[in-house]
Design a protein around this motif. Structure first.
Motif, PDB file in Angstrom:
ATOM      1  N   ALA A  30     -13.383  -3.469  -8.909  1.00 16.54           N
ATOM      2  CA  ALA A  30     -12.815  -4.700  -8.550  1.00 16.54           C
ATOM      3  C   ALA A  30     -11.988  -4.445  -7.125  1.00 16.54           C
ATOM      4  CB  ALA A  30     -11.702  -5.228  -9.298  1.00 16.54           C
ATOM      5  N   LEU A  31     -11.417  -3.200  -6.951  1.00 22.58           N
ATOM      6  CA  LEU A  31     -10.719  -2.937  -5.739  1.00 22.58           C
ATOM      7  C   LEU A  31     -11.512  -2.710  -4.460  1.00 22.58           C
ATOM      8  CD1 LEU A  31      -7.733  -1.986  -4.510  1.00 22.58           C
ATOM      9  CD2 LEU A  31      -8.142   0.214  -5.321  1.00 22.58           C
ATOM     10  N   ALA A  32     -12.911  -2.073  -4.901  1.00 27.15           N
ATOM     11  CA  ALA A  32     -13.998  -1.790  -3.841  1.00 27.15           C
ATOM     12  C   ALA A  32     -14.445  -3.267  -3.261  1.00 27.15           C
ATOM     13  CB  ALA A  32     -15.070  -0.921  -4.565  1.00 27.15           C
ATOM     14  N   HIS A  33     -14.532  -4.358  -4.097  1.00 21.35           N
ATOM     15  CA  HIS A  33     -14.947  -5.652  -4.014  1.00 21.35           C
ATOM     16  C   HIS A  33     -14.001  -6.338  -3.022  1.00 21.35           C
ATOM     17  CE1 HIS A  33     -15.536 -10.052  -4.403  1.00 21.35           C
ATOM     18  NE2 HIS A  33     -16.814  -9.634  -4.589  1.00 21.35           N
ATOM     19  N   THR A  34     -12.558  -6.087  -3.451  1.00 17.73           N
ATOM     20  CA  THR A  34     -11.573  -6.943  -2.630  1.00 17.73           C
ATOM     21  C   THR A  34     -11.430  -6.327  -1.072  1.00 17.73           C
ATOM     22  OG1 THR A  34     -10.244  -7.334  -4.777  1.00 17.73           O
ATOM     23  CG2 THR A  34      -8.904  -7.202  -2.383  1.00 17.73           C
ATOM     24  N   LEU A  35     -11.591  -4.865  -0.983  1.00 12.64           N
ATOM     25  CA  LEU A  35     -11.529  -4.268   0.262  1.00 12.64           C
ATOM     26  C   LEU A  35     -13.050  -4.149   0.718  1.00 12.64           C
ATOM     27  CD1 LEU A  35      -9.204  -1.087  -0.805  1.00 12.64           C
ATOM     28  CD2 LEU A  35      -8.678  -3.611   0.303  1.00 12.64           C
ATOM     29  N   ASP A  44      -5.496 -10.545  -6.693  1.00 10.48           N
ATOM     30  CA  ASP A  44      -7.060 -10.396  -6.823  1.00 10.48           C
ATOM     31  C   ASP A  44      -7.432  -9.663  -7.831  1.00 10.48           C
ATOM     32  OD1 ASP A  44      -7.691 -12.116  -4.600  1.00 10.48           O
ATOM     33  OD2 ASP A  44      -8.499 -10.400  -3.457  1.00 10.48           O
ATOM     34  N   LEU A  45      -6.812  -8.538  -8.188  1.00 10.74           N
ATOM     35  CA  LEU A  45      -7.103  -7.672  -9.506  1.00 10.74           C
ATOM     36  C   LEU A  45      -6.433  -7.995 -10.913  1.00 10.74           C
ATOM     37  CD1 LEU A  45      -8.266  -6.339  -6.900  1.00 10.74           C
ATOM     38  CD2 LEU A  45      -7.640  -4.126  -8.229  1.00 10.74           C
ATOM     39  N   ALA A  46      -5.483  -9.131 -10.591  1.00 10.53           N
ATOM     40  CA  ALA A  46      -4.519  -9.449 -11.937  1.00 10.53           C
ATOM     41  C   ALA A  46      -3.778  -8.201 -12.237  1.00 10.53           C
ATOM     42  CB  ALA A  46      -5.408 -10.112 -12.810  1.00 10.53           C
ATOM     43  N   VAL A  47      -3.190  -7.545 -11.467  1.00  9.26           N
ATOM     44  CA  VAL A  47      -2.299  -6.545 -11.785  1.00  9.26           C
ATOM     45  C   VAL A  47      -0.758  -6.658 -10.857  1.00  9.26           C
ATOM     46  CG1 VAL A  47      -4.227  -4.851 -12.282  1.00  9.26           C
ATOM     47  CG2 VAL A  47      -3.097  -4.839  -9.868  1.00  9.26           C
ATOM     48  N   HIS A  48      -0.060  -5.522 -11.542  1.00 10.26           N
ATOM     49  CA  HIS A  48       1.134  -5.770 -10.805  1.00 10.26           C
ATOM     50  C   HIS A  48       1.417  -5.287  -9.275  1.00 10.26           C
ATOM     51  CE1 HIS A  48       5.721  -5.088 -10.101  1.00 10.26           C
ATOM     52  NE2 HIS A  48       5.834  -6.025 -10.869  1.00 10.26           N
ATOM     53  N   PRO A  49       1.850  -5.587  -8.044  1.00 10.11           N
ATOM     54  CA  PRO A  49       1.768  -4.881  -6.926  1.00 10.11           C
ATOM     55  C   PRO A  49       2.215  -3.525  -7.198  1.00 10.11           C
ATOM     56  CG  PRO A  49       2.684  -7.113  -6.842  1.00 10.11           C
ATOM     57  CD  PRO A  49       2.734  -6.858  -8.337  1.00 10.11           C
ATOM     58  N   ASN A  50       3.064  -2.918  -8.020  1.00  8.68           N
ATOM     59  CA  ASN A  50       3.574  -1.697  -7.959  1.00  8.68           C
ATOM     60  C   ASN A  50       2.151  -0.651  -8.310  1.00  8.68           C
ATOM     61  OD1 ASN A  50       5.954  -2.171  -7.447  1.00  8.68           O
ATOM     62  ND2 ASN A  50       6.701  -2.242  -9.584  1.00  8.68           N
ATOM     63  N   SER A  66      -2.101  -8.123   2.036  1.00  5.78           N
ATOM     64  CA  SER A  66      -0.663  -7.426   1.822  1.00  5.78           C
ATOM     65  C   SER A  66      -1.036  -6.882   0.360  1.00  5.78           C
ATOM     66  CB  SER A  66       0.313  -8.527   1.613  1.00  5.78           C
ATOM     67  OG  SER A  66      -0.222  -9.429   0.565  1.00  5.78           O
ATOM     68  N   VAL A  67      -0.166  -6.082  -0.318  1.00  4.76           N
ATOM     69  CA  VAL A  67      -0.118  -5.369  -1.478  1.00  4.76           C
ATOM     70  C   VAL A  67      -0.313  -6.628  -2.580  1.00  4.76           C
ATOM     71  CG1 VAL A  67       0.987  -4.267  -3.377  1.00  4.76           C
ATOM     72  CG2 VAL A  67       0.941  -3.642  -0.923  1.00  4.76           C
ATOM     73  N   ARG A  68       0.500  -7.531  -2.160  1.00  6.92           N
ATOM     74  CA  ARG A  68       0.368  -8.753  -3.292  1.00  6.92           C
ATOM     75  C   ARG A  68      -0.900  -9.528  -3.196  1.00  6.92           C
ATOM     76  NH1 ARG A  68       5.177 -10.204  -5.562  1.00  6.92           N
ATOM     77  NH2 ARG A  68       7.092  -9.232  -4.674  1.00  6.92           N
ATOM     78  N   ASP A  69      -1.386  -9.588  -2.116  1.00  8.43           N
ATOM     79  CA  ASP A  69      -2.752 -10.192  -2.297  1.00  8.43           C
ATOM     80  C   ASP A  69      -3.842  -9.384  -3.053  1.00  8.43           C
ATOM     81  OD1 ASP A  69      -1.942 -12.218  -0.361  1.00  8.43           O
ATOM     82  OD2 ASP A  69      -2.516 -10.989   1.415  1.00  8.43           O
ATOM     83  N   VAL A  70      -3.869  -7.940  -2.818  1.00  8.80           N
ATOM     84  CA  VAL A  70      -4.924  -7.220  -3.648  1.00  8.80           C
ATOM     85  C   VAL A  70      -4.590  -7.202  -5.169  1.00  8.80           C
ATOM     86  CG1 VAL A  70      -5.512  -4.853  -3.953  1.00  8.80           C
ATOM     87  CG2 VAL A  70      -5.033  -5.668  -1.651  1.00  8.80           C
ATOM     88  N   ALA A  71      -2.941  -6.909  -5.312  1.00  9.69           N
ATOM     89  CA  ALA A  71      -2.729  -7.284  -6.859  1.00  9.69           C
ATOM     90  C   ALA A  71      -3.113  -8.442  -7.306  1.00  9.69           C
ATOM     91  CB  ALA A  71      -1.203  -7.119  -6.799  1.00  9.69           C
TER      92      ALA A  71
END
Length: 296
Positions: free
Chosen positions: A47-52, A22-28, A15-20
């Motif tokens: 970090a985004l590449a690692h999560t995905l 992991d990256l310590a950012v806001h879902p928006n 989900s968007v919240r899952d990614v947010a």
């Protein structure tokens, strides 16, 4: 707009919240990244590449495609404007008044700090009594050809050591502003500073002397000493060492009045004092004897 990031996230049931999270950012922020409305920094790209579970280069390519194309700068560089204006005998004030701009703007054009808008080119050509193609092609669009000023020799010596002016000043025992004045040729360093600069830069004293325009005294050359030169030799050696008479006296185990008497020629140092002077000034043993006066 590509949906690459969103598709990759959905494929991994994130989900968007899952990614947010992991990256310590806001879902928006994640949503804006996926829509290409905002571009993350390099760390977030990794970090985004690692999560995905993607290569960083794949994520970077997605954001490269989302970047707005860079528009080429509009207008012309005015490096040749000053020569054309002066050749035509046109003052800056006339150009500013005719084009409805400030004189500062014209000076900025001539210096190349600001581009000349295309809308001003026809009026500018008219004021300078030239054709628009000649103005744009031959002069305004011409690259700057200002030669770089040569690096002063003292600055070149410092740069080859990788030291800043502040660092040299601390090692020599002076101020950064004085180092700058010596490098610009505004002042000549004193003799003691020439010796210390040579030691800091690892070059002969003669090289620093040439670079600063300081003429070395013949009294520094042992081979040129003659009988009776002792007083001048001692004064010159002390000046180039940056020592006071009191400092010389302390290092030679003598009184300052004795040093003054040696340098004025009233007396000569005895054997022990002579040997200490030779060690102090880095002279070969017995070399000062060549400058002693003839025995009366």
């Amino acid at each position: 707009m590509s949906t690459f990031l969103r598709d990759q996230r959905v494929r991994r049931t994130l989900s968007v919240r899952d990614v947010a999270r992991d990256l310590a950012v806001h879902p928006n922020s994640v949503l804006r990244w996926e829509r290409g409305e905002r571009l993350p920094g390099p760390e977030h790209v990794k970090a985004l590449a690692h999560t995905l579970e993607l290569d960083t280069s794949a994520v970077a390519r997605f954001f490269d495609g989302a970047r707005a194309p860079v528009e080429p700068p509009r207008g012309f560089r005015g490096h040749g404007l000053r020569a054309l204006r002066q050749g035509a005998g046109v003052p800056v004030r006339r150009i500013a008044r005719r084009l409805g701009i400030t004189t500062a703007t014209v000076y900025n054009w001539e210096a190349g700090r600001v581009r000349i808008p295309p809308s001003h080119v026809p009026a500018l050509a008219s004021v300078l009594d030239t054709e628009v193609p000649a103005l744009t092609t031959q002069l305004i669009a011409a690259p700057a050809t200002r030669p770089r000023p040569p690096v002063p020799p003292m600055r070149r010596l410092r740069r080859r050591t990788g030291l800043s002016q502040e660092a040299v000043a601390q090692r020599v025992g002076t101020t950064r502003h004085r180092i700058g004045a010596w490098e610009r040729g505004e002042q000549q360093p004193p003799l003691w500073a020439v010796r210390r600069l040579a030691a800091v830069y690892g070059v002969p004293v003669s090289r620093v002397a040439r670079a600063t325009g300081v003429v070395a005294s013949p009294a520094l050359n042992v081979r040129q000493w003659s009988r009776g030169d002792l007083a001048e030799v001692l004064r010159t050696l002390r000046s180039w060492s940056g020592l006071t008479q009191r400092a010389v006296a302390a290092r030679c185990g003598s009184h300052p009045s004795s040093v003054r008497a040696w340098e004025s020629g009233r007396t000569v140092p005895r054997a022990r004092s002579r040997e200490r002077l030779e060690r102090l000034y880095g002279l070969p043993p017995g070399s000062l004897l060549a400058a002693y006066p003839e025995a009366g």
